[in-house]
Design an enzyme around this catalytic site. Structure first.
Site, short mmCIF file in Angstrom:
data_model
loop_
_atom_site.label_atom_id
_atom_site.label_comp_id
_atom_site.label_asym_id
_atom_site.label_seq_id
_atom_site.Cartn_x
_atom_site.Cartn_y
_atom_site.Cartn_z
N ASP A 472 33.82 46.09 39.70
CA ASP A 472 33.95 44.75 40.29
C ASP A 472 34.14 44.83 41.81
O ASP A 472 34.41 45.91 42.37
CB ASP A 472 35.16 44.07 39.63
CG ASP A 472 35.06 42.55 39.64
OD1 ASP A 472 34.19 42.01 40.33
OD2 ASP A 472 35.89 41.90 38.96
N ASP A 541 30.69 34.33 37.03
CA ASP A 541 32.01 34.08 36.45
C ASP A 541 32.02 32.75 35.70
O ASP A 541 33.02 32.38 35.11
CB ASP A 541 33.07 34.05 37.55
CG ASP A 541 33.67 35.43 37.77
OD1 ASP A 541 33.38 36.34 36.99
OD2 ASP A 541 34.43 35.60 38.74
C1 DGJ Z 1 35.94 38.85 38.64
C2 DGJ Z 1 35.08 39.12 37.46
O1 DGJ Z 1 33.84 38.52 37.59
C3 DGJ Z 1 35.81 38.67 36.20
O2 DGJ Z 1 34.98 38.80 35.08
C4 DGJ Z 1 37.05 39.49 36.08
O3 DGJ Z 1 36.69 40.84 35.88
C5 DGJ Z 1 37.90 39.33 37.30
N1 DGJ Z 1 37.16 39.59 38.51
C6 DGJ Z 1 39.09 40.23 37.25
O4 DGJ Z 1 39.82 40.21 38.40
#
Ligand code: DGJ
Length: 719
Positions: A472, A541
């Site tokens: 991430d 997201d």
């Molecule tokens: C952003 C990601 O896109 C989410 O799926 C998750 O992993 C969060 N970060 C966690 O902080």
């Protein structure tokens, strides 16, 4: 095939030709890019004495000006006043770059830089043209990597400073494409966090258009993939070509219309992150730009991109080939979990048929919210109630694989790492660094910080049984400055990306069984560069099926749907608060990697049973899906409809979602695409010939409920 005759280079792909010509003075002109032609041609540009268009190199010929000719690599100081692909300041502060043909070589392989992602694999050919400015001692090699059985090639530069002093680059683009005539539309993909890749199609007639990211990442806001289509091009007819920058940092895309209505298209590393200093004796390789071509419309273009990327760009990982169905605990628990809660989620998911349990953010340091611990990549055993190894072992004992979330490029101020190494945080010396999501950038351009993070990752992977990593990155790069290296902004920004790639490469090579999924707050780094390392990327997201259908539809123009991280999440949805039936949530996740992003302990038995059947259906069809082309059938106010068709056309998955319903609704008819006209398919218990489905069409039988969908596998029963 790559040929060189009469000073003309001719690249021939499946249906296209690309040509350039060395002129009398050794300057490389662009002659042609379009539908395949057999003859070699020179630029069509009419040569005239044109006022205020100078005659560099041709002082005796007032009709010859680089200000109006199409150029293969535009620079400053040659009498061309259009935007240059390369802008360099020499050691004596002059800005001229006069590149002339020196030599060329043709190789029977796809050449790729070790440091950067790009096209690879058998069947490729490479043309390398060496240009030199002898006065200012710069050598530029232009690489063209062609896969002749595809409608695609890539292009990049290698620039060497052979001078005694430093060269300062203000622009370092990989591609510049001069289009002498034609009426075009530009298709771009803009957006924001939780709503990435909106489709924009507009007439390409503005004087200049700049679509860039200065965020240090490819960004949610504008994707580094573009399509230029002839104005009358549709989904299924006409000429279109795409450009993808294979790079995950800031980028620059620029179109300018010149005084004679020609267009110049430039794509490369971001101007806003310049200058870049190339010291005496140093060389820089610019990122590849992949160009694809279609003379059969946008669906065909997308399928070319998809086939090329799957075969020659995306890392083929053993686990990704098996398309494991995963469950991720993020939306189920956020930071509120312990080992027992996770094991219960995994146990229930296993009963549904899930293969892989992914532990998301919050397992390390003392992280219970997003304010601390990034950089402390050791498990919070107190929170978990067990070690990470024993959690992984317990998951494996259930017959599942274990995956872990990391965010290696970040540092929290509230972390052991920051307390020990405050100078590893990227910041300028005299100003407070910009905070975003309460986190900061780890200066991986600093050797010590880089080896710390490399060892931390390897240590995890060596000591815990990990089958999958979600990589991430949750903020943009501001304060692009290394307090230790103190290099110019361009060098720091580019070295950051190179170090990221180096880290990813270590995992890809030394832990080749681990499946990597890219992520940057969802789709903030969904680009061709990341795809080289991470066969799948969390698309957004936003997990609302209605919004997702839109994001997936739009993303399918320029990326293969098999790489879309797509999950069924809980209702009401956490981003839109909308309640969409489980069938529809599942239908949309089917057009991606298929996973769950919910607490299976909290769903009804009915939904659980449905998911169990769906996971089984996905697994039994996923190999065929991987080997399918996607056709965008329709996106209107009411319906979004896709059809994936197996390449042998023996089956197809029809997916449609009804987004809006009115009283006494209009019927919804669609014409399918990509089927074999002569095959007979079974559709909703009736038999139709492919030709009927593609011409007469089909009425979509939606159920009488809110947000109904169709996810139907049509099989060819007779050929
Ligand atoms: C952003 C990601 O896109 C989410 O799926 C998750 O992993 C969060 N970060 C966690 O902080």
């Amino acid at each position: 095939m790559i040929a060189f005759n009469n000073n003309i280079f001719h690249l021939t792909g499946k249906d296209f030709s690309y040509q350039m010509m060395i002129d009398e003075k050794g300057v490389l002109l662009h002659s042609y890019y379009g539908k395949r032609i057999e003859e070699e041609v020179s630029p069509i540009t009419e040569q005239k004495d044109r006022g205020f268009s100078p005659n560099a190199l041709f002082f005796d010929k007032r009709t010859y000006s680089y200000d109006s000719l199409p150029l293969e690599l535009s620079t400053l100081g040659m009498g061309d006043f259009r935007k240059p692909a390369i802008a360099v300041e020499n050691e004596d502060n002059s800005i001229t770059l006069n590149l002339r043909y020196h030599s060329h070589e043709i190789f029977n392989e796809a050449k790729k830089s070790e440091l950067l992602p790009g096209l690879y694999g058998g069947g490729g050919e490479t043309l390398v043209i060496t240009l030199k400015d002898d006065a200012y001692c710069i050598e530029v090699k232009i690489y063209y990597v062609l896969f002749p059985s595809y409608n695609a090639f890539s292009r990049y530069l290698e620039i060497k400073n052979l001078a005694e002093g430093d060269k300062t680059f203000h622009s370092l683009s990989s591609t510049s494409l001069d289009l002498s005539f034609g009426k075009y539309d530009l298709i771009s993909f803009t957006g924001r966090h939780c709503f990435e890749r909106n489709f924009n199609r507009s007439k390409m007639d503005a004087l200049t258009l700049n679509a860039s990211s200065s965020r240090g990442t490819s960004s949610h806001q504008i994707n580094p993939a573009f399509i230029i289509a002839e104005r009358e091009t549709t989904e299924d007819t006409g000429i279109a070509f795409s450009l993808h920058l294979v790079y995950s940092g800031s980028f620059n895309f620029n179109i300018s219309k010149d005084q004679y209505s020609s267009y110049r298209v430039i794509l490369g590393m971001g101007d806003e992150n310049m200058p870049y200093i190339l010291k005496k004796g140093e060389m820089i390789t610019t990122p590849q730009v992949i160009h694809t071509f279609s003379d059969k419309g946008l669906n065909n273009l997308s399928n070319t991109i998809s086939d090329l990327f799957k075969e020659h760009l995306i890392n083929k990982n053993t686990l990704s080939c098996k398309a494991p169905v995963l469950i991720n605990n993020w939306e189920a628990t956020y930071f509120d979990f312990d080992g027992t809660k996770l094991i219960n989620i995994a146990r229930k998911a296993k009963k549904l048929g899930v293969d892989l349990f992914v532990l998301d953010d919050g397992w390390f340091g003392k992280r219970n919210d997003d304010k601390s611990s990034l950089g402390d990549w050791f498990a919070n055993e107190e929170k978990l109630g067990m070690s990470l190894s024993s959690l992984s072992d317990r998951i494996h004992k259930m017959g599942m694989k274990f995956g872990l979330w990391i965010e290696p490029e970040m540092i929290s101020r509230d972390s052991k790492l920051y307390r020990e190494h405050p100078d590893w945080l990227m910041r300028t010396p005299k100003q407070e660094p910009v905070k975003s999501r309460d986190q900061y950038i780890l200066d991986i351009t600093n050797d010590e910080a880089f080896s710390y993070i490399k060892n931390a990752i390897c240590n995890l992977l060596d000591n815990v049984k990990i089958d999958y990593i979600k990589w991430d990155m949750n903020r943009s790069l501001s304060d692009i400055y290394s307090p230790v290296n103190r290099t110019k902004r361009g060098n720091t920004a580019h070295n950051f990306v190179l170090r990221l790639y180096h880290l990813l490469n270590i995992v890809k090579t030394n832990y080749s069984n681990i499946l990597l999924e890219g992520c940057s707050g969802g789709g903030g780094r969904f680009d061709a560069g990341m795809l080289y390392y991470t066969p799948q990327i969390w698309l957004s997201d936003n997990t609302d099926a209605l919004n997702r259908a839109e994001i997936q539809y739009n993303s399918s123009y320029v990326y293969p749907f098999s790489a879309f991280g797509a999950h069924v999440s809980a209702v009401p949805n956490h981003q839109t608060y909308r309640t969409i039936p489980i069938e529809t949530r599942s239908a949309i996740a089917f057009l991606g990697t298929y996973g769950l992003e919910l607490d299976p302990e909290k769903i009804s038995d009915e939904d659980g049973n449905f998911l169990k059947t769906e996971i089984k259906r996905f697994k039994s069809y996923s190999n065929k899906l991987k080997n399918s082309h996607l056709y965008r059938i329709e996106k209107s106010q009411y319906v979004t409809c896709f059809l994936t068709v197996e390449k042998n056309r023996k089956s197809a998955l029809l997916t449609a979602i009804l987004k809006e319903r009115e009283g006494n609704p209009l019927p919804i008819y669609v014409k399918l695409k990509g089927l074999d006209p002569n095959y007979t398919y079974s559709v909703f218990d009736k038999l139709y010939k492919g030709s009927t489905l593609m011409n007469y069409g089909l009425s979509l039988p939606f159920e009488n409920k809110e947000y109904p969908s169709i996810s139907y596998i049509m099989k060819a029963v007779k050929s």
